[in-house]
Write an enzyme that holds these catalytic residues in place. Structure first.
Site, mmCIF file in Angstrom:
data_model
loop_
_atom_site.group_PDB
_atom_site.id
_atom_site.type_symbol
_atom_site.label_atom_id
_atom_site.label_comp_id
_atom_site.label_asym_id
_atom_site.label_seq_id
_atom_site.Cartn_x
_atom_site.Cartn_y
_atom_site.Cartn_z
ATOM 1 C CD GLU A 1 -3.137 -0.907 2.162
ATOM 2 O OE1 GLU A 1 -2.953 -0.147 3.132
ATOM 3 O OE2 GLU A 1 -4.186 -1.541 1.985
ATOM 4 C CD GLU B 1 -4.771 -5.829 2.636
ATOM 5 O OE1 GLU B 1 -5.522 -5.015 3.220
ATOM 6 O OE2 GLU B 1 -3.542 -5.880 2.808
#
Ligand SMILES: *[C@@H]1O[C@H](CO)[C@@H](O)[C@H](O)[C@H]1NC(C)=O
Ligand SMILES: *[C@@H]1O[C@H](CO)[C@@H](O)[C@H](O)[C@H]1NC(C)=O
Ligand SMILES: *[C@@H]1O[C@H](CO)[C@@H](O)[C@H](O)[C@H]1NC(C)=O
Ligand SMILES: *[C@@H]1O[C@H](CO)[C@@H](O)[C@H](O)[C@H]1NC(C)=O
Ligand SMILES: *[C@@H]1O[C@H](CO)[C@@H](O)[C@H](O)[C@H]1NC(C)=O
Ligand SMILES: *[C@@H]1O[C@H](CO)[C@@H](O)[C@H](O)[C@H]1NC(C)=O
Ligand SMILES: *[C@@H]1O[C@H](CO)[C@@H](O)[C@H](O)[C@H]1NC(C)=O
Length: 823
Positions: free
Chosen positions: A178, A247
């Site tokens: 991320e 995710e």
């Protein structure tokens, strides 16, 4: 001779590599050229125990997954530079082999920055203290260490032949995590670092593709992927990359003081179905099993010890129903459509008002997805000569474009209500005999002695985070020349967290703590300073280091702000700033240093019996207990305690804080899943402790012998209600739409009662079902009683043959049942 030749031949056969070549295009991954649909789930090995792993992985496979994802937790493995720990629940290779032995694939997200609500996002604190280091940017010190650790992990997996190219299960690996979300503030150097990370990873030559999640500008040598509650609208940055959802947040995490989040099974299934409808090739549940933040591993700050996440497997490894089975049915259906989904010809149809169809044509097979993103109106879709009703916020899957095999809003599986069960008289609170001893505070609060001296207030990370606790100590002389002399004095402290306990001249003067997402506290209390020398001793306690955000590593923890003596003289205020004083630092606590929680501690004899103090801060408690019978998961009820740590047989269960209650408001009695989910919706547990129950894995316990529980109570509490229970299915609510099979299971115990049964249009949620306006002519209750009572599982098809004709006409019919399980 012949036998020898045969042995040789066999040897040759077993040493021949079972090598797999992993490739991909925009539609899917391919293994040796064969297209694969991948459905994955996150299980983080340190959040459970090696004895739990095989069961969790088996349940994941039975839940229809073919891949397991885990991060790698750098700070757990390298707590001191070049001193490694791969033992116990840090035995990464054993975990990966357990997945392999179950015949599943692996997505290994090395990071080594992982976020994960894990302390410091997985970075070791010693790394923060290296000279010249700057995290996650073009910095040689940082990049060398990151490369060193990443290489170590890759080499370990290579040595065990775990990469697909070696015949092993690892298909996909991730570098960084991320970074794209926070890249901008790092400027050009951040971009240089990101490209370096990608190239470094690829140069490790694993043969398995590398991904970067949430990284739109990822270079072509890696695949960028999506994280979130929905990723149907995501497209990778390269038209020849597959669409990957690293995710899928199956629920959400908890912080101390928060309510408990819940994401409806219908919404999770909707998001998954939409993802594969729109060309997805791999999705991963984050989490599939969330587990427990044992010891000091919770991050945040303020992340709870439970990392349940409302995942398909609950914190203890039980099936979280209906989420587990509702998604399992979807996985099985998607897998049966692997060929059309990964190589069929695709046509999209827009029906308006949020309704869309997708048709996959593969040879003779035509498969349809009809989705309705409208949050309030069901869609009536006309397709060829059919009329199809798709409920609001749902996806219908018709593998032959004729018959609806699955709709994400129609739950045809049981809802389980889990209960904490008493387990034998020896576990009643009254059966526990406690002893106690005070934490020895004298060196800090009276003598003010420590090992580090500085004329400034230091970040708590300075001591490499070897403990939650750090004493900040100074002395101050007050005489008549001081402006504060003769005023009404108080001590005022502004710190960046997390918990403060203040002592002046050996006396406790008060405590304060910051909250989740509020990064400082402001503490002030009146103090009677005496003429001459005064000793100030401040104990700072961490509740997990920050794990997310740009430059999160620079965020200071501890008494980092100001420490003032404030003098009030009528309206006039004078302050005496102590920040530049000589400060003395002392790491940890006496009882922790001396391992009072360990059965082999040299202090193990000095515990006091008889009178048990309650509401006494800085106190150690100890008792022995028998393990609850059976195999059901065990929890420790800590209601009555304040904040601290609990150990069972020397194993740290994590931080406890049952005195921290969730807000009174912000919970929903009924949860409407028909809208984009975020963590502010569908919460429960208002006004209750955020976390009252603490998981005690069975392998921390001796089944037959005596077990020891030790508590360190920081705030003050009363252990007299502490007890152990097991977590089991208390009642099971069955649900099946017409022609589907209603299945009930008490997971190993028998069904003792049927409280409700109706076939027609009953309504309500499990525990409060009500009959509707139409019903089958036969007595559903007695049919269910006959079929189920006394059995561990039972199943019945929901149709008029069994329950008699109804007057429901065209409206969809369903069977709802509430059963009670044996205690
Ligand atoms: C990591 O660094 C150490 C020196 O501190 C070195 O001995 C080792 O070879 C390095 N490992 C890798 C994989 O680069
Ligand atoms: C897309 O990825 C391929 C490798 O899979 C690469 O050859 C190509 O250059 C990439 N295209 C772009 C526009 O980055
Ligand atoms: C949902 O349906 C209603 C009624 O059919 C319509 O007015 C509304 O625009 C739709 N919403 C979306 C987002 O399509
Ligand atoms: C579908 O609905 C239309 C009315 O909207 C009706 O005329 C038609 O007969 C229906 N078709 C089927 C197969 O039920
Ligand atoms: C405490 O310090 C923080 C930053 O360190 C600051 O934002 C805050 O305003 C301070 N609080 C008070 C009451 O001064
Ligand atoms: C200190 O506080 C007390 C009680 O509020 C007050 O009566 C007294 O006048 C104060 N003294 C000074 C010097 O402000
Ligand atoms: C515990 O002690 C604190 C002060 O030391 C007091 O404020 C609190 O009311 C006490 N709680 C109980 C339950 O006795």
């Amino acid at each position: 001779m012949a036998a020898k030749a045969l042995t040789l031949l066999l040897l040759c056969l077993v040493t021949v590599c079972n090598c797999m070549e992993v490739t991909y295009d925009s539609r899917s991954f391919m293994i040796d050229g064969e297209r694969k649909l991948l459905i994955s789930g996150s299980i983080h090995y340190p959040r459970s125990t090696p004895e739990m792993w095989p069961d969790l992985i088996k349940k994941a496979k039975a839940g229809g997954l073919n891949m397991i994802e885990t991060y790698v937790f750098w700070n757990a493995h390298e707590p001191e530079q070049r001193k490694y720990d791969f033992t116990g629940n840090l035995d990464l290779m054993r975990f990966l082999k357990t997945v392999r032995d179950e015949g599943m694939y692996i997505m290994l997200r090395i990071g080594p920055y992982v976020c994960a609500e894990w302390t410091f996002g997985g970075f070791p604190v010693w790394l923060h203290n290296l000279d010249g280091v700057k995290f996650r940017t073009a910095n040689d010190v940082f990049m060398n260490e990151m490369q060193n650790f990443t290489t170590l992990i890759v080499d370990m997996a290579k040595k065990e032949k775990l990469f697909a190219r070696q015949g092993g299960p690892i298909l996909i690996t991730q570098i960084e995590n991320e970074f794209g979300n926070v890249e901008h503030p790092y400027g050009e150097a951040g971009k240089v670092y990101m490209n370096w990370a990608a190239n470094m990873a690829v140069s490790l030559d694993t043969g398995s593709p590398w991904i970067m999640c949430q990284q739109k500008d990822a270079p072509p040598i890696v695949i960028n992927t999506c994280n979130g509650w929905y990723c149907d609208d995501f497209t990778p940055n390269n038209a020849s990359s597959p669409k990957i959802w690293t995710e899928n947040w199956a629920g959400w995490f908890m912080s101390w003081g928060s309510v408990r989040p819940k994401r409806a099974a219908e919404d999770v299934a909707f998001a998954v179905a939409r993802f594969y409808q729109t060309g997805g090739s791999l999705q991963n549940y984050y989490m599939y099993h969330g587990g427990t933040n044992f010891g000091r591993t919770a991050g945040g700050p303020y992340i709870t010890t439970s990392y349940d996440y409302d995942a398909p497997l609950d914190e203890y490894g039980n099936l979280n129903e209906p989420k587990y089975s509702h998604t399992k049915q979807l996985h099985n259906l998607l897998m049966s459509m692997e060929k059309p989904l990964t190589e069929g010809k695709v046509t999209h149809i827009d029906f308006g008002n949020g309704a869309e169809g997708t048709v996959f044509v593969d040879g003779q097979t035509t498969s349809c997805f009809f989705s309705n993103k409208n949050t309030s109106s069901d869609a009536l879709i006309k397709y060829q000569d059919m009329n199809i009703t798709v409920p609001a916020w749902s996806v219908s899957i018709l593998p032959d474009c004729q018959t609806e095999a699955y709709n994400t809003a129609k739950v045809n599986t049981q809802t389980s209500v889990m209960v904490k069960r008493e387990n034998g008289a020896e576990n009643q609170p009254s059966a526990l005999k406690w002893s106690w001893r005070p934490e020895n505070l004298d060196v800090a609060v009276i003598q003010g002695k420590g090992s580090i001296h500085a004329s400034e207030i230091l970040d708590q990370k300075v001591l490499n985070d070897m403990s939650d606790y750090l004493w900040y100590m100074t002395s101050v002389d007050i005489d008549e020349k001081d402006p504060v002399w003769g005023t009404n004095m108080s001590i005022r402290i502004n710190g960046t967290g997390h918990v403060l306990h203040a002592y002046v001249n050996g006396e406790y003067v008060g405590s304060k703590w910051a909250k989740y997402d509020v990064h400082n506290y402001d503490f002030e209390t009146p103090v009677k300073f005496k003429p001459g020398r005064n000793q100030i001793s401040l104990l700072s306690a961490l509740v997990g280091l920050k794990n997310y955000g740009a430059f999160f590593d620079d965020y200071r923890a501890g008494v980092c702000g100001f420490v003032d003596i404030v003098g009030r003289n009528g309206d006039e205020i004078v302050t005496k700033d102590l920040a530049g004083h000589q400060w003395v630092y002392k790491n940890s606590l006496h009882g922790l240093d001396n391992q009072l929680y360990s059965q082999t501690s040299k202090f193990s004899a000095k515990w006091q019996l008889g009178y048990l103090p309650v509401n006494r801060s800085m106190t150690w408690y100890k008792t022995t207990f028998k393990a609850p019978l059976g195999k059901d998961p065990v929890v420790l009820d800590l209601l009555g305690l304040g904040k601290g740590y609990a150990w069972v047989n020397g194993n740290n269960l994590g931080r406890y804080w049952p005195s921290y209650l969730a807000p009174e408001d912000g919970c929903d009695d009924e949860c409407d899943y028909r809208a984009k989910y975020d963590a502010s919706q569908c919460n429960y547990g208002c006004g209750e402790p955020t976390q009252r129950w603490y998981h005690v894995p069975r392998d921390f316990l001796s089944a037959t012998g005596v077990n020891e529980l030790v508590l360190f109570e920081e705030f003050g509490g009363n252990p007299s209600q502490v007890n152990f229970k097991t977590v089991v299915v208390g009642s099971a609510c069955g649900s099946a739409y017409e022609h589907k099979t209603m299945e009930l299971s008490c997971q190993g115990r028998s069904i003792t009662q049927i409280k409700f049964a109706s076939f027609g249009n009953p309504m309500g949620t499990c525990g409060s079902f009500k009959k509707g306006t139409c019903e089958g002519s036969k007595d559903a209750l007695s049919i269910l009683q006959k079929a189920c009572i006394g059995k561990e599982t039972c199943s019945l098809v929901a149709n008029e043959n069994i329950f008699g004709p109804t007057s429901c006409a065209d409206s969809p019919k369903k069977l709802l049942v509430e059963a009670v399980c044996a205690i």
